[in-house]
Design an enzyme around this catalytic site. Sequence first.
Site, mmCIF file in Angstrom:
data_model
loop_
_atom_site.group_PDB
_atom_site.id
_atom_site.type_symbol
_atom_site.label_atom_id
_atom_site.label_comp_id
_atom_site.label_asym_id
_atom_site.label_seq_id
_atom_site.Cartn_x
_atom_site.Cartn_y
_atom_site.Cartn_z
ATOM 1 N N HIS A 94 24.664 11.619 -15.829
ATOM 2 C CA HIS A 94 23.487 11.438 -14.970
ATOM 3 C C HIS A 94 23.820 10.633 -13.711
ATOM 4 O O HIS A 94 23.005 9.849 -13.235
ATOM 5 C CB HIS A 94 22.344 10.779 -15.756
ATOM 6 C CG HIS A 94 21.755 11.701 -16.781
ATOM 7 N ND1 HIS A 94 21.042 11.264 -17.866
ATOM 8 C CD2 HIS A 94 21.790 13.058 -16.891
ATOM 9 C CE1 HIS A 94 20.663 12.314 -18.599
ATOM 10 N NE2 HIS A 94 21.109 13.402 -18.025
ATOM 11 N N ASP B 61 0.823 -1.215 0.000
ATOM 12 C CA ASP B 61 0.000 0.000 0.000
ATOM 13 C C ASP B 61 0.857 1.266 0.000
ATOM 14 O O ASP B 61 0.376 2.348 0.319
ATOM 15 C CB ASP B 61 -0.975 -0.004 1.191
ATOM 16 C CG ASP B 61 -0.239 0.013 2.526
ATOM 17 O OD1 ASP B 61 1.005 -0.141 2.520
ATOM 18 O OD2 ASP B 61 -0.900 0.181 3.554
ATOM 19 N N GLU C 32 26.051 25.946 -14.189
ATOM 20 C CA GLU C 32 24.688 26.104 -14.693
ATOM 21 C C GLU C 32 23.963 27.192 -13.934
ATOM 22 O O GLU C 32 23.853 27.133 -12.705
ATOM 23 C CB GLU C 32 23.928 24.778 -14.541
ATOM 24 C CG GLU C 32 22.460 24.861 -14.939
ATOM 25 C CD GLU C 32 21.762 23.508 -14.921
ATOM 26 O OE1 GLU C 32 22.208 22.617 -14.182
ATOM 27 O OE2 GLU C 32 20.770 23.360 -15.650
ATOM 28 N N HIS D 169 26.489 17.476 -24.196
ATOM 29 C CA HIS D 169 25.047 17.772 -24.024
ATOM 30 C C HIS D 169 24.743 19.177 -24.533
ATOM 31 O O HIS D 169 25.647 19.936 -24.892
ATOM 32 C CB HIS D 169 24.639 17.609 -22.557
ATOM 33 C CG HIS D 169 25.439 18.416 -21.577
ATOM 34 N ND1 HIS D 169 25.248 19.767 -21.406
ATOM 35 C CD2 HIS D 169 26.434 18.070 -20.714
ATOM 36 C CE1 HIS D 169 26.077 20.208 -20.470
ATOM 37 N NE2 HIS D 169 26.827 19.202 -20.044
ATOM 38 N N TYR E 133 34.105 17.739 -19.846
ATOM 39 C CA TYR E 133 34.273 16.465 -19.132
ATOM 40 C C TYR E 133 35.464 15.732 -19.738
ATOM 41 O O TYR E 133 35.409 15.303 -20.895
ATOM 42 C CB TYR E 133 32.989 15.620 -19.254
ATOM 43 C CG TYR E 133 31.754 16.446 -18.920
ATOM 44 C CD1 TYR E 133 31.336 16.609 -17.606
ATOM 45 C CD2 TYR E 133 31.052 17.120 -19.924
ATOM 46 C CE1 TYR E 133 30.244 17.412 -17.292
ATOM 47 C CE2 TYR E 133 29.960 17.915 -19.631
ATOM 48 C CZ TYR E 133 29.562 18.068 -18.319
ATOM 49 O OH TYR E 133 28.489 18.868 -18.017
ATOM 50 N N ASP F 139 17.476 25.072 -11.025
ATOM 51 C CA ASP F 139 18.394 24.095 -11.626
ATOM 52 C C ASP F 139 19.799 24.702 -11.648
ATOM 53 O O ASP F 139 20.113 25.520 -12.506
ATOM 54 C CB ASP F 139 17.901 23.767 -13.044
ATOM 55 C CG ASP F 139 18.666 22.616 -13.678
ATOM 56 O OD1 ASP F 139 19.564 22.056 -13.013
ATOM 57 O OD2 ASP F 139 18.381 22.282 -14.844
ATOM 58 N N ARG G 228 30.913 21.479 -14.765
ATOM 59 C CA ARG G 228 29.732 22.086 -15.365
ATOM 60 C C ARG G 228 29.322 23.260 -14.486
ATOM 61 O O ARG G 228 29.392 23.171 -13.250
ATOM 62 C CB ARG G 228 28.569 21.100 -15.482
ATOM 63 C CG ARG G 228 27.288 21.753 -16.032
ATOM 64 C CD ARG G 228 26.218 20.750 -16.489
ATOM 65 N NE ARG G 228 25.680 19.929 -15.437
ATOM 66 C CZ ARG G 228 25.961 18.642 -15.253
ATOM 67 N NH1 ARG G 228 26.791 18.021 -16.054
ATOM 68 N NH2 ARG G 228 25.420 17.961 -14.256
ATOM 69 N N GLU H 50 24.185 26.010 -19.292
ATOM 70 C CA GLU H 50 24.954 24.996 -18.578
ATOM 71 C C GLU H 50 26.029 24.298 -19.405
ATOM 72 O O GLU H 50 25.965 23.087 -19.615
ATOM 73 C CB GLU H 50 24.003 23.956 -17.962
ATOM 74 C CG GLU H 50 22.948 23.393 -18.912
ATOM 75 C CD GLU H 50 22.060 22.379 -18.200
ATOM 76 O OE1 GLU H 50 22.603 21.455 -17.583
ATOM 77 O OE2 GLU H 50 20.829 22.507 -18.260
ATOM 78 N N ASP I 94 24.914 19.128 -9.170
ATOM 79 C CA ASP I 94 23.809 19.655 -9.982
ATOM 80 C C ASP I 94 22.549 19.403 -9.170
ATOM 81 O O ASP I 94 22.119 18.258 -9.020
ATOM 82 C CB ASP I 94 23.788 18.922 -11.334
ATOM 83 C CG ASP I 94 22.728 19.463 -12.282
ATOM 84 O OD1 ASP I 94 21.773 20.128 -11.819
ATOM 85 O OD2 ASP I 94 22.849 19.200 -13.495
ATOM 86 N N HIS J 178 12.739 20.157 -17.021
ATOM 87 C CA HIS J 178 12.892 20.283 -18.477
ATOM 88 C C HIS J 178 11.527 20.743 -18.975
ATOM 89 O O HIS J 178 10.683 19.945 -19.348
ATOM 90 C CB HIS J 178 13.321 18.960 -19.114
ATOM 91 C CG HIS J 178 14.715 18.563 -18.715
ATOM 92 N ND1 HIS J 178 15.214 17.301 -18.837
ATOM 93 C CD2 HIS J 178 15.726 19.290 -18.175
ATOM 94 C CE1 HIS J 178 16.473 17.257 -18.404
ATOM 95 N NE2 HIS J 178 16.792 18.456 -17.989
ATOM 96 N N HIS K 12 17.994 24.459 -21.573
ATOM 97 C CA HIS K 12 16.616 23.955 -21.703
ATOM 98 C C HIS K 12 15.708 24.913 -20.959
ATOM 99 O O HIS K 12 16.162 25.673 -20.099
ATOM 100 C CB HIS K 12 16.495 22.527 -21.144
ATOM 101 C CG HIS K 12 16.931 22.374 -19.710
ATOM 102 N ND1 HIS K 12 16.108 22.705 -18.640
ATOM 103 C CD2 HIS K 12 18.096 21.967 -19.154
ATOM 104 C CE1 HIS K 12 16.765 22.473 -17.506
ATOM 105 N NE2 HIS K 12 17.983 22.044 -17.783
HETATM 106 N N1 GLY Z 1 19.502 18.915 -13.695
HETATM 107 C C1 GLY Z 1 19.074 18.535 -14.952
HETATM 108 C C2 GLY Z 1 19.654 19.371 -15.975
HETATM 109 O O1 GLY Z 1 20.573 20.113 -15.702
HETATM 110 O O2 GLY Z 1 19.211 19.373 -17.091
HETATM 111 MN MN MN Z 2 19.647 21.910 -16.489
HETATM 112 MN MN MN Z 3 21.052 20.855 -13.752
#
Ligand code: GLY
Ligand code: MN
Ligand code: MN
Length: 432
Positions: A249, A41, A402, A358, A391, A277, A400, A387, A266, A369, A362
């Site tokens: 990730h 449950d 951001e 990457h 690497y 973020d 990184r 961001e 992050d 996102h 975003h």
């Molecule tokens: N924390 C997710 C991103 O930076 O897109």
């Molecule tokens: Mn981000």
């Molecule tokens: Mn992030």
Amino acid sequence: MRYTPISGQLFAKNRKKLAAKLKPNAIAIVHSNDNMPISADATHPFVQHSDLYYLTGIDQEESILVMYPDCRDNQVRSFKEILFIKETNKEIAIWEGKKLTKEEAEERSGIRTVIWTSHFKEVLKPLLFEAEHIYLNTNENTRDIITVETRDDRFRKWCMEQFPLHNYQRLAPLMNQLRVVKEPEEVEALKEAISITDKAFRRVLNFVKSGVWEYEIEAEIYHEFIRNRSRRMAYQPIVGSGFNACVLHYIDNENQCKDGDMLLMDFGAEYANYCADLSRTIPVNGRFTERQKAVYNAVLRVQKAAVDLLVPGNNLIDLNREVGKLMESELIGLGLLDTTDVKNQNPAQPLYKKYFMHGTSHHLGIDVHDYGKRYQVFEPGMVLTCEPGIYIREEALGIRLENDILITEEGPVDLMKNIPVEVEEIEELMHR
Ligand code: GLY
Ligand code: MN
Ligand code: MN
């Protein structure tokens, strides 16, 4: 209520904008999220569906919004907007605590007609026979990897089977158009989420030293979030030291931070369902080596230049192309790429992607996102992350940075400009 509720006027304004986009004689139906099961449950902590929240401000399961702007109302009550909420009673209050009363739901959402969810289908059916178009909600995120059915999905199956000859319409493109540009109240909520995130980062700067464990840092972040009225992490936080910083990730956060390593974090706080973020990378022992500083400042230069590209008229595709060029020249400067190799590279597979794999930005909002299309031209009121990262797996070094940026007519506004980022500032704060 842990957060201060946003005024019902915001949600009324959001619905008005949606109503203006619907075809004549159309009904739109939007469902809340389910309580997501674990097993037996047990359920995960409830998180509201971002569209239902955006249109109602209701943060409770088993809620449904029905909008029928062209409904010819009878004398008694209006069915142009109906909010269905889970019935509360004494028994429910004993076990689950307080649920919204109809009066509270009206106040929160600005919707005057509030009905218990148990009456949803009987109220809806006669309205559907009057309407010509039915707008239903689907997940149109291009990275959608969701395999479970939402309440919207289950309703869609029922509705299309029961009413096969209506004209069905996609709600998602309209929600995208609306949500991508933020109202001032939304920017305020984002600023609060960012301010809480800032506090957590400063706490971490005080805490980190050689030998701490990544999960201990995660705990410090969480502690600061909760005591500042955030209910949760906006997303699974990344706390990765050494080589872990190169795993994009990495969320296990299970290793010990070693003297001489860099630590990439992050994380972002949720506040009133809005997401911050942030990414910052710091030396575990509080002092950058010359190499770490060189790579760090390369990323920082790219970030500063990229922020300047977040202006009305630009778009994600052109932004990524420009940032790719900036990155290319920084990577040459760091001795990671060779000028001749870059000149001869296949433009479809630029060499910089080995170290920066990457995208730069975003959209950000109720979803981390957030809604926004790849070719969508930037407009004032949009909020995007910025961001860039480098690497270097062979050096076990990942950096990184951001920040969250508001696009305005007057240029980019860095909502994270107060969060420490310069090398000297970071070293100073870590040695206090
Ligand atoms: N924390 C997710 C991103 O930076 O897109
Ligand atoms: Mn981000
Ligand atoms: Mn992030």
